[in-house]
Design an enzyme around this catalytic site. Structure first.
Site, PDB file in Angstrom:
ATOM      1  N   GLU A 187      16.221  78.066   0.774  1.00  0.00           N
ATOM      2  CA  GLU A 187      16.343  76.601   0.828  1.00  0.00           C
ATOM      3  C   GLU A 187      15.337  75.991  -0.144  1.00  0.00           C
ATOM      4  O   GLU A 187      14.145  76.285  -0.073  1.00  0.00           O
ATOM      5  CB  GLU A 187      16.076  76.110   2.255  1.00  0.00           C
ATOM      6  CG  GLU A 187      16.395  74.645   2.439  1.00  0.00           C
ATOM      7  CD  GLU A 187      15.936  74.094   3.786  1.00  0.00           C
ATOM      8  OE1 GLU A 187      16.515  73.113   4.239  1.00  0.00           O
ATOM      9  OE2 GLU A 187      14.981  74.643   4.381  1.00  0.00           O
ATOM     10  N   ASP A 239      18.071  83.645   9.778  1.00  0.00           N
ATOM     11  CA  ASP A 239      17.227  82.598   9.234  1.00  0.00           C
ATOM     12  C   ASP A 239      15.795  83.104   9.234  1.00  0.00           C
ATOM     13  O   ASP A 239      15.319  83.623  10.244  1.00  0.00           O
ATOM     14  CB  ASP A 239      17.339  81.355  10.139  1.00  0.00           C
ATOM     15  CG  ASP A 239      17.398  80.070   9.351  1.00  0.00           C
ATOM     16  OD1 ASP A 239      16.492  79.863   8.531  1.00  0.00           O
ATOM     17  OD2 ASP A 239      18.338  79.281   9.565  1.00  0.00           O
ATOM     18  N   HIS A 290      23.384  72.479   9.322  1.00  0.00           N
ATOM     19  CA  HIS A 290      22.799  71.880  10.525  1.00  0.00           C
ATOM     20  C   HIS A 290      21.889  70.697  10.206  1.00  0.00           C
ATOM     21  O   HIS A 290      21.407  70.032  11.128  1.00  0.00           O
ATOM     22  CB  HIS A 290      22.014  72.944  11.289  1.00  0.00           C
ATOM     23  CG  HIS A 290      20.824  73.422  10.520  1.00  0.00           C
ATOM     24  ND1 HIS A 290      20.935  74.135   9.352  1.00  0.00           N
ATOM     25  CD2 HIS A 290      19.494  73.246  10.723  1.00  0.00           C
ATOM     26  CE1 HIS A 290      19.728  74.381   8.877  1.00  0.00           C
ATOM     27  NE2 HIS A 290      18.831  73.860   9.684  1.00  0.00           N
ATOM     28  N   ASP A 291      21.608  70.458   8.920  1.00  0.00           N
ATOM     29  CA  ASP A 291      20.773  69.321   8.526  1.00  0.00           C
ATOM     30  C   ASP A 291      21.600  68.206   7.880  1.00  0.00           C
ATOM     31  O   ASP A 291      21.028  67.245   7.345  1.00  0.00           O
ATOM     32  CB  ASP A 291      19.710  69.764   7.511  1.00  0.00           C
ATOM     33  CG  ASP A 291      18.666  70.692   8.115  1.00  0.00           C
ATOM     34  OD1 ASP A 291      18.419  70.611   9.333  1.00  0.00           O
ATOM     35  OD2 ASP A 291      18.110  71.520   7.364  1.00  0.00           O
ATOM     36  N   ASP A 319      14.218  79.559   5.038  1.00  0.00           N
ATOM     37  CA  ASP A 319      13.898  78.168   5.326  1.00  0.00           C
ATOM     38  C   ASP A 319      12.786  77.661   4.391  1.00  0.00           C
ATOM     39  O   ASP A 319      11.751  78.320   4.245  1.00  0.00           O
ATOM     40  CB  ASP A 319      13.416  78.104   6.780  1.00  0.00           C
ATOM     41  CG  ASP A 319      13.372  76.708   7.332  1.00  0.00           C
ATOM     42  OD1 ASP A 319      14.433  76.081   7.406  1.00  0.00           O
ATOM     43  OD2 ASP A 319      12.282  76.262   7.704  1.00  0.00           O
TER      44      ASP A 319
END
Ligand code: GLC
Length: 559
Positions: A256, A99, A332-333, A201
């Site tokens: 993202e 990440d 994870h979101d 991210d």
């Protein structure tokens, strides 16, 4: 230099390390825990792992607040453990994607600690500083995603700094060449340690309109969250990153991209533009949200299957020959799909596998989030059980301050869609602490671990795990899933998601009933059904009458 495209045939598995497997009994998942599960992941068949952040961090936002990009946080182990993980994964032909959180850092990063001290040191311009308005207030009305203003005052500089997320996550100033070079150096550093690619991210937030205008404020609130993406120099920065790192070091990238529509996506992922390989869109994840509500993601409504199909089909068609899709329902979101969109009680197996079928049949690279492969569900916690900063800050803002939603409705929404639903510890077996840790885990377990766990799935022939294994196997062994064309069928059918993948030689039908009752269709008027490649019911399939959450992949011919 030519880029490799291994990721086009790959299935990628996301690990949220804190909740995956604890090896040293401190209640936190860690890197040696991941190493100990590599054979399990190899058995599942995945080609690469995306690790959510494992860098040094005060953990205000579970590691998405990084204080040292080159150091592993002690809760996860040390840099040597990461090297072990990379080499053990590579031995099994599993790649490692890290990440990259480069829109912001932690306020405990040495860069920020220096930057906040004065206006004339090396790091002064590493972040976004602006003077107060004449009355001392914030430079504009921008709101933070975690509530309140996106600006925090720093007395040492007599200025405000910008943070799209918590005040402990100051945004980096990408206008500064030194910042960009520092990020590229960090990427090269990890490449030298064997990392194969990046999940980036909120990469579409890195460029900001330097005039910092007020956000439009239709609801007349104090701080408005809007316009955090697609700033004026975004593509220039990404192209530079591509030239400096991604192409020369042949690293895979998936960015993202919260606001992107399919037409914007082409500008990121069309190979001719030399930017990113894939982006994660959010568009299809909003099909259970009341549009335009001040309560944002907490304003929930039942899933709109017609919208889901329309959006996913549009992405398939728009990116065809102009890029590549990143396919996901969970991360994870996001909450657990069987609880969010399916039925996590009576039809847990069926709904988990039905949604997986329609996702994995598409063109693109499927991403599986830890626990999705065993059909883990939302835990249905009380408000006091949740840990997530996003949930807590939004509760404060929406329920306590602005009073736009009441506490019961907020909890109902949290039970459905909050990020913590995906962050409960991985359920390895039915023993104490679900086999996740020898001690009490950092975050409450979902009490259903005695029924839903890896061991149980491995021991039974009919399991979500075995179904995922078959989906991955189909992808690895059939170019049709990678290259075949796409055609949506029954676009207006309110429950059935059906489409074709086809080449000159053959056609497959991917079909699922995304509801908990029997539904009809008339596809058999048009198609003759051949070999069944995958089916989530044991009985013979009746093509024109699908059972609750029945799903299949079938070879067909046109009549
Ligand atoms: C991304 C991450 C999320 C995090 C946010 C702020 O959206 O996926 O978990 O909270 O960035 O860094």
């Amino acid at each position: 230099m030519a880029r490799s495209d291994w990721w086009k045939k790959a299935v990628i598995y996301q690990i949220y390390p804190k909740s995956f497997k604890d090896s040293n009994g401190d209640g936190y998942g860690d890197l040696q825990g991941v190493v100990s599960k590599l054979d399990y992941l190899k058995d599942l068949g995945v080609d690469a792992l995306w690790l959510s952040p494992i860098y040094l961090s005060p953990q205000v936002d579970n590691g998405y607040d990084i204080s040292d990009y080159r150091k592993v946080d002690p809760i996860f182990g040390n840099n040597q453990d990461l090297e072990t993980l990379i080499s053990e994964a590579h031995k099994r032909s599993i790649k490692i994607i890290m990440d990259m959180v480069a829109n912001d850092t932690s306020d405990q990063s040495i860069w920020f600690k220096e930057s906040r001290k004065s206006k004339d040191n090396y790091f002064s311009d590493f972040y976004i500083w602006r003077d107060p308005k004449p009355d001392g207030s914030e430079p504009n009305n921008m709101g933070s995603n975690f509530g309140g203003s996106a600006w925090t005052f720093e007395p040492m500089r007599d200025q405000y700094y910008l943070h799209y997320y918590s005040k402990e996550q100051p945004d980096l100033n990408w206008e500064n060449t030194k910042v960009r070079q520092a990020v590229y150096d960090m990427m090269r550093y990890w490449k030298a340690h064997g990392v194969d690619g990046w999940r980036m991210d909120i990469i579409t937030s890195i460029s900001k309109d330097q005039s910092f205008p007020d956000n439009p404020n239709p609801h007349g609130i104090k701080f408005v969250v809007a316009n955090q993406n697609n700033g004026p120099r975004l593509h220039e920065f990404i192209q530079e990153m591509n030239q400096e790192v991604l192409t020369p070091f042949d690293m895979m990238s998936v960015g993202e991209s919260p606001d992107a529509k399919s037409e914007d996506a082409r500008n990121f992922v069309d190979p001719v533009r030399k930017e990113l390989d894939m982006i994660f869109t959010f568009e299809h994840m909003h099909v259970d949200r009341v549009p335009g509500s001040v309560n944002g993601r907490w304003a929930i409504q039942p899933i709109d299957v017609v919208q889901l199909k329309r959006i996913l089909a549009n992405w398939q068609n728009t990116l065809r020959d102009h890029g590549w899709n990143a396919l996901y329902f969970e991360n994870h979101d996001r909450a657990r799909t069987p609880s969010r969109w399916g039925n996590d009680k009576k039809y847990r197996y069926e709904s988990a596998t039905a949604f997986a079928t329609v996702l994995h049949g598409l063109q693109g690279t499927p991403f599986i989030y830890q626990g999705e492969e065993i059909g883990m569900t939302n835990p249905k916690f009380q408000l006091s059980d949740y840990e997530d900063i996003e949930l807590k800050t939004n509760y404060k803002k929406l329920v306590e301050q602005e009073k736009t939603i009441n506490s019961e409705d907020f909890l109902r929404a949290a039970n459905k869609i909050s990020r913590d639903n995906a962050r409960t510890p991985m359920q390895w077996n039915g023993s104490k602490n679900a086999g996740f840790s020898e001690t009490k885990p950092w975050f409450k377990l979902n009490p259903n671990y005695t029924e839903i766990n890896v061991q149980r799935d491995l021991d039974s022939e009919k399991s979500v795990f075995n179904y995922f294994k078959s989906l991955i196997d189909l992808r690895h062994n059939n170019l049709l899933l990678t290259e075949g064309k796409f055609k949506l069928l029954l676009p207006n059918h309110p429950q059935i998601f059906a489409y074709l993948r086809y080449s000159q030689e053959k056609t497959w039908l991917i079909i699922a009933n995304l509801s908990d009752h029997q539904v009809d269709n008339n596809l058999s008027n048009e198609y003759s059904y051949g070999k069944i490649l995958l089916h989530n019911y044991r009985n013979k399939i009746t093509f024109n009458k699908l059972n609750p959450y029945e799903a299949a992949i079938i070879e067909i011919t046109v009549k």
